[in-house]
Design an enzyme around this catalytic site. Structure first.
Site, PDB file in Angstrom:
ATOM      1  N   ASP A 137     -42.980  39.117 -28.592  1.00  0.00           N
ATOM      2  CA  ASP A 137     -41.882  38.334 -27.699  1.00  0.00           C
ATOM      3  C   ASP A 137     -40.625  37.200 -29.068  1.00  0.00           C
ATOM      4  O   ASP A 137     -40.512  38.323 -30.179  1.00  0.00           O
ATOM      5  CB  ASP A 137     -43.111  36.808 -29.053  1.00  0.00           C
ATOM      6  CG  ASP A 137     -42.895  35.432 -28.446  1.00  0.00           C
ATOM      7  OD1 ASP A 137     -43.913  35.075 -28.293  1.00  0.00           O
ATOM      8  OD2 ASP A 137     -42.084  34.800 -28.870  1.00  0.00           O
ATOM      9  N   PRO A 138     -39.586  37.363 -28.290  1.00  0.00           N
ATOM     10  CA  PRO A 138     -38.147  37.299 -28.998  1.00  0.00           C
ATOM     11  C   PRO A 138     -38.112  36.433 -29.909  1.00  0.00           C
ATOM     12  O   PRO A 138     -38.566  35.019 -29.450  1.00  0.00           O
ATOM     13  CB  PRO A 138     -37.336  37.141 -27.376  1.00  0.00           C
ATOM     14  CG  PRO A 138     -38.039  37.215 -26.616  1.00  0.00           C
ATOM     15  CD  PRO A 138     -39.442  36.996 -26.814  1.00  0.00           C
ATOM     16  N   VAL A 141     -43.047  24.203 -24.817  1.00  0.00           N
ATOM     17  CA  VAL A 141     -42.656  22.954 -24.545  1.00  0.00           C
ATOM     18  C   VAL A 141     -43.876  21.629 -23.633  1.00  0.00           C
ATOM     19  O   VAL A 141     -44.546  20.596 -24.605  1.00  0.00           O
ATOM     20  CB  VAL A 141     -41.619  22.181 -23.161  1.00  0.00           C
ATOM     21  CG1 VAL A 141     -41.380  20.615 -23.491  1.00  0.00           C
ATOM     22  CG2 VAL A 141     -40.562  22.625 -24.560  1.00  0.00           C
ATOM     23  N   ASN A 172     -35.027  29.336 -21.333  1.00  0.00           N
ATOM     24  CA  ASN A 172     -36.136  28.154 -21.186  1.00  0.00           C
ATOM     25  C   ASN A 172     -35.561  27.246 -20.905  1.00  0.00           C
ATOM     26  O   ASN A 172     -34.775  25.602 -21.115  1.00  0.00           O
ATOM     27  CB  ASN A 172     -36.453  27.830 -22.265  1.00  0.00           C
ATOM     28  CG  ASN A 172     -37.039  29.042 -23.298  1.00  0.00           C
ATOM     29  OD1 ASN A 172     -36.226  30.429 -23.393  1.00  0.00           O
ATOM     30  ND2 ASN A 172     -38.396  29.550 -23.649  1.00  0.00           N
ATOM     31  N   ASN A 218     -47.302  23.125 -23.774  1.00  0.00           N
ATOM     32  CA  ASN A 218     -48.189  22.922 -24.548  1.00  0.00           C
ATOM     33  C   ASN A 218     -48.496  22.313 -25.804  1.00  0.00           C
ATOM     34  O   ASN A 218     -49.314  20.832 -25.951  1.00  0.00           O
ATOM     35  CB  ASN A 218     -48.002  24.611 -25.331  1.00  0.00           C
ATOM     36  CG  ASN A 218     -49.391  25.442 -24.146  1.00  0.00           C
ATOM     37  OD1 ASN A 218     -49.595  24.853 -23.012  1.00  0.00           O
ATOM     38  ND2 ASN A 218     -49.762  26.630 -24.963  1.00  0.00           N
ATOM     39  N   GLY A 275     -43.858  30.464 -35.788  1.00  0.00           N
ATOM     40  CA  GLY A 275     -42.746  29.667 -35.993  1.00  0.00           C
ATOM     41  C   GLY A 275     -40.941  28.810 -36.302  1.00  0.00           C
ATOM     42  O   GLY A 275     -40.256  28.187 -36.370  1.00  0.00           O
ATOM     43  N   TYR A 312     -43.050  41.036 -16.209  1.00  0.00           N
ATOM     44  CA  TYR A 312     -41.951  40.524 -16.417  1.00  0.00           C
ATOM     45  C   TYR A 312     -40.284  40.351 -16.056  1.00  0.00           C
ATOM     46  O   TYR A 312     -39.751  40.528 -15.172  1.00  0.00           O
ATOM     47  CB  TYR A 312     -42.219  39.085 -16.807  1.00  0.00           C
ATOM     48  CG  TYR A 312     -41.179  37.617 -16.475  1.00  0.00           C
ATOM     49  CD1 TYR A 312     -41.824  37.490 -15.572  1.00  0.00           C
ATOM     50  CD2 TYR A 312     -40.509  37.544 -17.523  1.00  0.00           C
ATOM     51  CE1 TYR A 312     -40.794  35.837 -14.791  1.00  0.00           C
ATOM     52  CE2 TYR A 312     -39.461  36.087 -17.456  1.00  0.00           C
ATOM     53  CZ  TYR A 312     -39.645  35.235 -15.887  1.00  0.00           C
ATOM     54  OH  TYR A 312     -39.338  34.475 -15.785  1.00  0.00           O
ATOM     55  N   THR A 353     -36.544  31.136 -32.730  1.00  0.00           N
ATOM     56  CA  THR A 353     -36.088  30.410 -31.543  1.00  0.00           C
ATOM     57  C   THR A 353     -35.511  29.997 -30.032  1.00  0.00           C
ATOM     58  O   THR A 353     -35.890  31.598 -29.249  1.00  0.00           O
ATOM     59  CB  THR A 353     -34.222  30.150 -32.285  1.00  0.00           C
ATOM     60  OG1 THR A 353     -33.678  31.236 -31.827  1.00  0.00           O
ATOM     61  CG2 THR A 353     -34.171  30.092 -33.795  1.00  0.00           C
TER      62      THR A 353
HETATM   63  P1  NAD Z   1     -43.695  27.994 -11.854  1.00  0.00           P
HETATM   64  O1  NAD Z   1     -44.037  29.064 -11.787  1.00  0.00           O
HETATM   65  O2  NAD Z   1     -43.867  26.595 -11.987  1.00  0.00           O
HETATM   66  O3  NAD Z   1     -42.789  28.349 -10.175  1.00  0.00           O
HETATM   67  C1  NAD Z   1     -42.763  29.708  -9.518  1.00  0.00           C
HETATM   68  C2  NAD Z   1     -43.301  29.250  -8.264  1.00  0.00           C
HETATM   69  O4  NAD Z   1     -43.798  30.541  -7.729  1.00  0.00           O
HETATM   70  C3  NAD Z   1     -44.431  28.881  -8.469  1.00  0.00           C
HETATM   71  O5  NAD Z   1     -44.508  27.743  -7.766  1.00  0.00           O
HETATM   72  C4  NAD Z   1     -45.572  30.087  -7.856  1.00  0.00           C
HETATM   73  O6  NAD Z   1     -47.502  29.185  -6.840  1.00  0.00           O
HETATM   74  C5  NAD Z   1     -44.096  30.646  -6.676  1.00  0.00           C
HETATM   75  N1  NAD Z   1     -44.876  31.940  -6.052  1.00  0.00           N
HETATM   76  C6  NAD Z   1     -45.420  32.935  -7.527  1.00  0.00           C
HETATM   77  N2  NAD Z   1     -45.759  34.113  -6.950  1.00  0.00           N
HETATM   78  C7  NAD Z   1     -45.424  34.502  -5.683  1.00  0.00           C
HETATM   79  C8  NAD Z   1     -45.634  34.602  -4.516  1.00  0.00           C
HETATM   80  N3  NAD Z   1     -45.915  35.981  -4.868  1.00  0.00           N
HETATM   81  N4  NAD Z   1     -44.994  34.153  -3.785  1.00  0.00           N
HETATM   82  C9  NAD Z   1     -44.513  32.876  -2.615  1.00  0.00           C
HETATM   83  N5  NAD Z   1     -44.832  32.240  -3.863  1.00  0.00           N
HETATM   84  C10 NAD Z   1     -45.036  32.428  -5.818  1.00  0.00           C
HETATM   85  O7  NAD Z   1     -42.184  28.267 -12.753  1.00  0.00           O
HETATM   86  P2  NAD Z   1     -40.555  28.175 -12.633  1.00  0.00           P
HETATM   87  O8  NAD Z   1     -40.499  27.903 -14.129  1.00  0.00           O
HETATM   88  O9  NAD Z   1     -40.712  26.989 -12.317  1.00  0.00           O
HETATM   89  O10 NAD Z   1     -39.485  29.328 -12.421  1.00  0.00           O
HETATM   90  C11 NAD Z   1     -39.102  29.130 -10.876  1.00  0.00           C
HETATM   91  C12 NAD Z   1     -38.093  30.986 -11.496  1.00  0.00           C
HETATM   92  O11 NAD Z   1     -36.944  30.656 -12.401  1.00  0.00           O
HETATM   93  C13 NAD Z   1     -39.393  31.629 -11.881  1.00  0.00           C
HETATM   94  O12 NAD Z   1     -38.638  32.636 -10.766  1.00  0.00           O
HETATM   95  C14 NAD Z   1     -38.687  31.971 -13.291  1.00  0.00           C
HETATM   96  O13 NAD Z   1     -38.496  33.335 -13.559  1.00  0.00           O
HETATM   97  C15 NAD Z   1     -37.417  31.569 -13.230  1.00  0.00           C
HETATM   98  N6  NAD Z   1     -37.657  30.996 -14.051  1.00  0.00           N
HETATM   99  C16 NAD Z   1     -37.575  30.187 -15.102  1.00  0.00           C
HETATM  100  C17 NAD Z   1     -37.293  29.557 -16.765  1.00  0.00           C
HETATM  101  C18 NAD Z   1     -37.776  28.254 -16.971  1.00  0.00           C
HETATM  102  O14 NAD Z   1     -37.570  27.890 -17.811  1.00  0.00           O
HETATM  103  N7  NAD Z   1     -38.314  27.350 -16.077  1.00  0.00           N
HETATM  104  C19 NAD Z   1     -36.642  30.528 -17.444  1.00  0.00           C
HETATM  105  C20 NAD Z   1     -35.798  31.896 -16.315  1.00  0.00           C
HETATM  106  C21 NAD Z   1     -36.031  32.059 -15.475  1.00  0.00           C
HETATM  107  N1  UDP Z   2     -44.959  29.286 -28.546  1.00  0.00           N
HETATM  108  C1  UDP Z   2     -45.624  28.695 -29.624  1.00  0.00           C
HETATM  109  N2  UDP Z   2     -46.983  28.258 -29.234  1.00  0.00           N
HETATM  110  C2  UDP Z   2     -47.981  28.066 -27.862  1.00  0.00           C
HETATM  111  C3  UDP Z   2     -47.221  28.094 -26.721  1.00  0.00           C
HETATM  112  C4  UDP Z   2     -45.341  29.320 -27.901  1.00  0.00           C
HETATM  113  O1  UDP Z   2     -45.483  29.059 -30.516  1.00  0.00           O
HETATM  114  O2  UDP Z   2     -48.354  27.393 -27.689  1.00  0.00           O
HETATM  115  C5  UDP Z   2     -43.925  29.757 -28.448  1.00  0.00           C
HETATM  116  C6  UDP Z   2     -43.974  31.218 -28.262  1.00  0.00           C
HETATM  117  O3  UDP Z   2     -44.868  32.689 -28.417  1.00  0.00           O
HETATM  118  C7  UDP Z   2     -42.374  31.977 -28.067  1.00  0.00           C
HETATM  119  C8  UDP Z   2     -42.021  30.534 -27.366  1.00  0.00           C
HETATM  120  O4  UDP Z   2     -42.510  29.255 -28.195  1.00  0.00           O
HETATM  121  O5  UDP Z   2     -41.953  32.557 -29.415  1.00  0.00           O
HETATM  122  C9  UDP Z   2     -41.524  30.529 -26.124  1.00  0.00           C
HETATM  123  O6  UDP Z   2     -42.545  30.552 -25.577  1.00  0.00           O
HETATM  124  P1  UDP Z   2     -42.635  29.991 -24.101  1.00  0.00           P
HETATM  125  O7  UDP Z   2     -44.048  31.208 -23.536  1.00  0.00           O
HETATM  126  O8  UDP Z   2     -42.267  28.917 -23.634  1.00  0.00           O
HETATM  127  O9  UDP Z   2     -41.144  30.581 -23.820  1.00  0.00           O
HETATM  128  P2  UDP Z   2     -40.610  32.883 -23.619  1.00  0.00           P
HETATM  129  O10 UDP Z   2     -39.757  31.952 -23.907  1.00  0.00           O
HETATM  130  O11 UDP Z   2     -41.120  33.265 -24.564  1.00  0.00           O
HETATM  131  O12 UDP Z   2     -41.061  33.383 -22.665  1.00  0.00           O
END
Ligand code: NAD
Ligand code: UDP
Length: 310
Positions: free
Chosen positions: A272-273, A187, A173, A189, A206, A144, A209
């Site tokens: 895990d950061p 969140v 996040n 979960n 825990g 990723y 952050t």
């Molecule tokens: P999500 O998993 O709900 O959405 C991702 C979408 O992409 C899904 O609908 C999935 O079916 C689709 N997808 C995955 N692989 C695909 C492929 N090969 N072809 C077509 N569609 C595909 O996640 P999200 O939280 O909505 O994240 C959306 C974007 O934002 C992602 O690129 C993610 O990396 C980025 N992002 C989200 C967060 C967050 O906290 N939500 C944080 C950082 C980055």
């Molecule tokens: N985490 C946790 N319990 C859970 C899911 C996640 O303690 O059931 C922790 C995870 O190890 C990380 C933080 O919560 O330290 C955020 O995790 P998340 O998967 O939401 O996103 P990340 O920022 O790690 O991609």
């Protein structure tokens, strides 16, 4: 009327973005392979004549005529992106290449949903865009993190080579309604566990952050970044600088749901950061954007949503 392509449009963020773009009077094409997304997320948009859904995998080329592209396709939850890590890298890298190729052919402006994960397990805190990160290239999160880093590289190379109008958004996040109950991120979960009276699973002690941004704030930042002047490419952090330990989040969720759930501690996954918090000065300056929804208010809305769906 702009024709706008949203890849990953049936996912959590993508579905909110499609909704917002339609409200703003755009013609929206939503592309998704439904790996972590769902038609349920966009069911309410299907009857709109200015909304089209195409089931398509972004690792394959796509031929459509559009003015703007938001490239969100990629699983975002560690559970899902680690399930098939090779596919995750392909989605980030081939997906970026295909969408950049499309943007170049049709002259579209293109925004990449990048991530705070490009900073890895950061040694600089909080994280400004100038920080180059501390990413393990061979760990379980690398598919990723490195995939997203290569995608950023490709965006800037297309910008330099072909004058493409790019926007690179580093998302921190984000949470809110339409997260999948089995998404696996913290969140969703914790809320699902608390509402079901199951144990709340904290990984590690825990004390790590995160800074949590409510989805409506995030989408506002995304739309503003796309609309910003051409010379502002980013990368631009978008997130909420309010920083909480994972234990604090668990306690908040238990209190807000009035849950009898107990906290249990599980091993911390590797890489895990330990800390994460955005510097958002660039977004404030260039987009006049900052988040307005505090964690308590956003959690309340998200808890109400999960009460309805589970
Ligand atoms: P999500 O998993 O709900 O959405 C991702 C979408 O992409 C899904 O609908 C999935 O079916 C689709 N997808 C995955 N692989 C695909 C492929 N090969 N072809 C077509 N569609 C595909 O996640 P999200 O939280 O909505 O994240 C959306 C974007 O934002 C992602 O690129 C993610 O990396 C980025 N992002 C989200 C967060 C967050 O906290 N939500 C944080 C950082 C980055
Ligand atoms: N985490 C946790 N319990 C859970 C899911 C996640 O303690 O059931 C922790 C995870 O190890 C990380 C933080 O919560 O330290 C955020 O995790 P998340 O998967 O939401 O996103 P990340 O920022 O790690 O991609």
């Amino acid at each position: 009327m702009n024709r706008v392509l949203v890849t990953g449009g049936a996912g959590f963020l993508g579905s909110h973005l499609c909704e917002r773009l339609l409200q703003d009077g755009n013609d929206v094409i939503c592309v998704d392979n439904l790996y972590t997304g769902s038609k349920d997320n966009i069911r309410h948009l299907m009857a709109n004549p200015y909304f089209e859904f195409i089931r398509h995998d972004v690792t394959e080329p796509l031929y459509v005529e559009v003015d703007q592209i938001y490239n969100l396709a990629c699983p975002a939850s560690p559970v899902h992106y680690q399930a098939n890590p090779v596919k995750t890298t392909k989605t980030s890298v081939y997906g970026a290449l295909n969408m950049l190729g499309l943007a170049k052919r049709v002259g579209a402006r293109i925004l990449q949903a990048s991530t705070s994960e490009v900073y890895g397990d950061p040694e600089v805190h909080p994280q400004p865009e100038t920080y180059r990160g501390c990413v393990n290239p061979i760990g379980i999160r690398s598919c990723y993190d490195e995939g997203k880093r290569v995608a950023e590289t490709l965006f800037f190379d297309y910008h330099r080579m072909h004058n493409l109008e790019i926007k690179v958004m580093r998302i921190f996040n984000t949470y809110g309604p339409r997260m999948n109950p089995s998404d696996g991120r913290v969140v969703s979960n914790f809320i699902v566990q608390a509402l079901r009276g199951e144990d709340i699973t904290i990984y590690g002690d825990g004390s790590q952050t995160r800074s949590f941004c409510y989805v409506d704030d995030l989408i506002e930042g995304m739309v503003r970044l796309m609309a910003s002047p051409a010379d502002f490419t980013g990368p631009c952090n978008i997130g909420n600088p309010g920083e909480f330990t994972i234990l604090q989040l668990a306690e908040k969720v238990i209190a807000m749901t009035d849950s009898k759930s107990q906290i249990v501690y599980k091993p911390l996954p590797s890489d895990d950061p330990l800390q994460r918090k955005p510097v958002i000065d660039l977004a404030k300056e260039h987009l006049e954007w900052e988040p307005h929804i505090a964690l308590d208010e956003g959690l309340k809305k998200t808890i109400e949503y999960f009460k309805r769906v589970i």
